[in-house]
Motif scaffolding. Structure first.
Motif, PDB file in Angstrom:
ATOM      1  N   VAL A 115      34.493  32.995  51.366  1.00 59.49           N
ATOM      2  CA  VAL A 115      35.324  33.386  50.211  1.00 59.49           C
ATOM      3  C   VAL A 115      34.380  33.630  49.036  1.00 59.49           C
ATOM      4  CG1 VAL A 115      37.245  32.701  48.736  1.00 59.49           C
ATOM      5  CG2 VAL A 115      37.146  31.842  51.075  1.00 59.49           C
ATOM      6  N   ASP A 116      33.898  34.844  48.938  1.00 59.18           N
ATOM      7  CA  ASP A 116      32.824  35.142  47.996  1.00 59.18           C
ATOM      8  C   ASP A 116      33.359  35.346  46.579  1.00 59.18           C
ATOM      9  OD1 ASP A 116      30.372  35.728  46.944  1.00 59.18           O
ATOM     10  OD2 ASP A 116      30.094  37.624  48.027  1.00 59.18           O
ATOM     11  N   TYR A 117      33.846  34.241  46.006  1.00 61.41           N
ATOM     12  CA  TYR A 117      34.507  34.362  44.696  1.00 61.41           C
ATOM     13  C   TYR A 117      33.532  34.683  43.565  1.00 61.41           C
ATOM     14  CZ  TYR A 117      33.005  29.476  44.154  1.00 61.41           C
ATOM     15  OH  TYR A 117      32.260  28.330  44.077  1.00 61.41           O
ATOM     16  N   LEU A 138      41.665  35.425  42.795  1.00 60.18           N
ATOM     17  CA  LEU A 138      41.130  34.708  41.637  1.00 60.18           C
ATOM     18  C   LEU A 138      42.008  35.087  40.460  1.00 60.18           C
ATOM     19  CD1 LEU A 138      37.439  34.408  40.489  1.00 60.18           C
ATOM     20  CD2 LEU A 138      39.231  35.031  38.871  1.00 60.18           C
ATOM     21  N   ILE A 193      39.943  38.531  46.518  1.00 57.02           N
ATOM     22  CA  ILE A 193      38.569  38.165  46.864  1.00 57.02           C
ATOM     23  C   ILE A 193      38.227  38.667  48.262  1.00 57.02           C
ATOM     24  CG2 ILE A 193      37.041  36.203  47.337  1.00 57.02           C
ATOM     25  CD1 ILE A 193      38.507  34.753  45.113  1.00 57.02           C
ATOM     26  N   LYS A 229      31.399  36.926  43.473  1.00 56.47           N
ATOM     27  CA  LYS A 229      31.327  38.384  43.337  1.00 56.47           C
ATOM     28  C   LYS A 229      32.293  38.836  42.229  1.00 56.47           C
ATOM     29  CE  LYS A 229      30.752  42.119  46.641  1.00 56.47           C
ATOM     30  NZ  LYS A 229      30.746  42.367  48.104  1.00 56.47           N
ATOM     31  N   ILE A 230      33.491  38.280  42.285  1.00 54.04           N
ATOM     32  CA  ILE A 230      34.495  38.617  41.269  1.00 54.04           C
ATOM     33  C   ILE A 230      34.108  37.999  39.916  1.00 54.04           C
ATOM     34  CG2 ILE A 230      36.931  38.426  40.653  1.00 54.04           C
ATOM     35  CD1 ILE A 230      36.539  40.119  43.104  1.00 54.04           C
ATOM     36  N   LEU A 254      41.741  29.629  42.196  1.00 54.09           N
ATOM     37  CA  LEU A 254      41.719  30.407  43.442  1.00 54.09           C
ATOM     38  C   LEU A 254      43.009  30.071  44.183  1.00 54.09           C
ATOM     39  CD1 LEU A 254      38.040  29.954  44.722  1.00 54.09           C
ATOM     40  CD2 LEU A 254      39.008  31.806  43.344  1.00 54.09           C
TER      41      LEU A 254
END
Lengths: 202, 202
Positions: free
Chosen positions: A191-193, A150, A183, A195-196, A139
């Protein structure tokens, strides 16, 4: 780990636009609250844990302890210790049964991300994880533009090898936009990583 | 992490049986070489890493750093720090894409394993991992008999809840034999726990 609600600031009711509105409405900013990327990720991980979305923790900083005192009736005090080079990345855990492993870095550069932010042993660790079919990535935050990307390990590796072959020592911003994934930033989680991660690896 | 070949002792050629052989041939012992369970697991993990069987590391001991000195021309020295309670188990990593998470403990008891060796937050952590479909268990060594058992989290949880309900504060040796899985001990690797993990979870 403390759990800060939305952004740790008091709730202030929205006010009407001031009499002298700016020409352009300012874009809502979620991340520039003086929080480091590490703080944002820790709170995101706490969110994931609370809502049973994933179990991901930052590893403690490795320390070589040399001297410890044991005062009577109180806790042991470490009197001499040194920072050790970590042999892995900083974050790992589990998401839907799969192993997740990543490193997080930020830069104040605007146009590129310097690869010296990573150590070779971290790249080797990510390579081992990748071979074990773990999910591994980095990240990267461009602090000034407040964007977090990402970048999957495979892409990072290409730039790392380019440097090893005598090429440029950084990843260009345009390269990051092309090979990385922006992101979505929010208040909760910040930081809704995952989701990715979910889109890319599941 | 250092890599000790077989057992760190000099190779000594096998000798003929002494003139006064014991009535019963002594069973070959692999583990009682003064190594702690932690040392045995660390070397086993190094073996797995070297042969690309898995990537599993012990987490560093969490430390709260209070005071650091920066002497000129030499490494930073931590002058005051305290041990923190770990919020997870000690070991985690990846094996064939799956997340692995465990704690290791040994006891000198012969007939039972005291549950006070675990902290509640570790049980809660394993519960979260289990819900995320991670593979989680404990490795328990009875030091005197040199036996190591893998006890899956689900089984541990039953004994933990029994204690919480006012029942016995330990797992009986016979219960361990019934619900746990004895790990084959060897020279290289010393505690091949992934053999059992592979049988149980794949």
């Amino acid at each position: 780990m403390k759990f800060h609600y939305p952004n740790g600031k008091k709730y202030v009711e929205a006010t009407l636009p001031s009499k002298k509105p700016k020409a352009k409405p300012k874009q809502v900013s979620y991340s520039n609250r003086g929080m480091t990327l590490e703080e944002d990720i820790n709170e995101t991980n706490q969110f994931y844990l609370t809502f049973q979305k994933a179990v991901i923790h930052k590893k403690p900083t490795p320390v070589q302890i040399v001297d410890v005192h044991y005062p009577s009736r109180s806790a042991a005090v470490i009197k001499e210790a040194y920072f050790k080079q970590p042999s892995t990345t900083d974050y790992n855990g589990v998401f839907k049964g799969r192993y997740i492993d990543f490193e997080a870095k930020e830069t104040k550069n605007k146009t590129s991300f310097p690869l010296q932010n990573f150590h070779e042993h971290q790249i080797l660790h990510m390579e081992s994880v990748h071979k074990q079919e773990g999910i591994t990535f980095v990240l990267i935050r461009f602090s000034l533009s407040e964007e977090v990307f990402l970048l999957p390990y495979e892409a990072l590796r290409v730039y790392w090898d380019r440097m090893a072959g005598g090429g440029r020592k950084s990843i260009k911003r345009e390269e990051m936009e092309e090979k990385g994934f922006s992101i979505p930033l929010g208040l909760h989680p910040r930081v809704d990583y995952l989701k990715i991660v979910h889109q890319l690896y599941f």
